[in-house]
Design an enzyme around this catalytic site. Structure first.
Site, PDB file in Angstrom:
ATOM      1  N   ASP A  49       4.974  -4.452  -3.946  1.00  0.00           N
ATOM      2  CA  ASP A  49       4.144  -3.309  -4.299  1.00  0.00           C
ATOM      3  C   ASP A  49       3.408  -3.536  -5.621  1.00  0.00           C
ATOM      4  OD1 ASP A  49       5.065  -1.951  -2.035  1.00  0.00           O
ATOM      5  OD2 ASP A  49       6.820  -1.188  -3.101  1.00  0.00           O
ATOM      6  N   ASP A  77       4.065  -1.183   5.720  1.00  0.00           N
ATOM      7  CA  ASP A  77       4.963  -0.457   4.818  1.00  0.00           C
ATOM      8  C   ASP A  77       5.339   0.907   5.398  1.00  0.00           C
ATOM      9  OD1 ASP A  77       6.375  -0.899   2.522  1.00  0.00           O
ATOM     10  OD2 ASP A  77       4.937   0.080   1.196  1.00  0.00           O
TER      11      ASP A  77
END
Length: 312
Positions: free
Chosen positions: A210, A169
């Site tokens: 997420d 990420d």
């Protein structure tokens, strides 16, 4: 089981999640490969949007997610619908075979057909209006199905997966324009949208990855508590860590007015809160030794023993 390939859509860590048809348990090897498969898919989508018409790509994706949305939404509301329908409607299977491809077949119940009706109308509304609220409801249905159907198996596997996606990420958000570009171009329920007062940036976005990636880790903590027959103490600490990490993401994003890799804040918070709690209780070893597959076998054997005693 080839989780990495079957969950390739999820591996975008915030870009998409296809509903699963069976419960999967991830191994350490799959957890290690996950970020690399996600990177390959993310880059492929970036190139698609770069060299093909954005409208064409999104039209194909809309059709794809229309079908997936019906499946995910129907599966999400099915438990509630089952309660008000006759028991036979929940049990009797209907088998439908594809014309000209008789070896391919689909099994479903009448309850699933009933659940698919509101799901179909809702997805038709989403496809025609692309309203942010419809997008969020479909996105949450994908999240529920993903967390329900995927198991990490052990906290070691979970730590490997979260650590890999933590780096993934950060790299794709901070060091390349790929993640943000794909997220903005991808017109599908692969992110939750939150309206803002800023006309230049009308929506804030939170990728489904997420939610799902830390979510399956938090769910594992809950199953760990249940396996020991105790109160959901570690689930609460893991969930609190997720909440703190998400709030921190929002604060930093608004402070710097720039996209943030949510897993940068969520992963340390979830693992940190859980680790601190189990160290405080002196239960690090039981947590690290927990293996859901072994627990399931033990529970099954115990259930079989009880059944045999009743028969005797």
């Amino acid at each position: 089981m080839k989780n990495t390939e079957r969950l390739a859509n999820l591996a975008l860590a915030g870009l998409t999640l296809a509903p699963l048809v069976m419960k999967e348990t991830m191994s350490n090897e799959h957890a290690m490969r996950f970020p690399f498969v996600g990177s390959a898919m993310l880059l492929s989508l970036f190139l698609l949007f770069k060299f093909l018409s954005k409208d064409l790509v999104n039209a194909v994706l809309t059709c794809y997610f229309f079908v997936l949305g019906i499946i995910a939404l129907s599966a999400t509301i099915l438990p509630a619908i089952k309660r008000i329908l006759p028991e036979q409607w929940n049990k009797d299977l209907i088998v439908w075979r594809f014309p000209y491809f008789r070896s391919f077949e689909i099994e479903f119940t009448r309850s699933q057909i009933i659940a698919a009706v509101p799901g179909t109308f809702f997805c038709a509304w989403y496809a025609s209006q692309k309203h942010w609220l419809a997008n969020n409801i479909l996105g949450l249905a994908f999240c529920i199905q993903g967390i329900e159907m995927l198991s990490l198996g052990s906290f070691k596997t979970g730590a490997i997966l979260l650590a890999g996606l933590f780096v993934y990420d950060i790299f794709w958000v901070f060091f390349t324009p790929v993640m943000v570009s794909v997220a903005k171009s991808f017109d599908a329920p692969i992110k939750l949208l939150f309206p803002t007062a800023d006309s230049a940036r009308p929506f804030s976005m939170l990728g489904l990855g997420d939610i799902v990636i830390p979510g399956i880790f938090v769910a594992l903590a809950l199953r760990f508590d249940v396996s020991r027959g105790k109160e959901s103490q570690y689930f609460k600490s893991a969930f609190m860590g997720y909440t703190v990490g998400l709030v921190l993401t929002i604060v930093v994003m608004n402070w710097f007015q720039a996209a943030q890799p949510a897993l940068l804040y969520i992963v340390p918070a979830v693992i940190g809160f859980l680790a601190a709690h189990c160290m405080w209780n002196g239960e690090v070893k039981p947590l690290l030794e927990f293996d859901e597959s072994k627990t399931a076998v033990t529970s099954q054997e115990s259930s079989d023993d009880k059944s045999s005693k009743k028969v005797e």
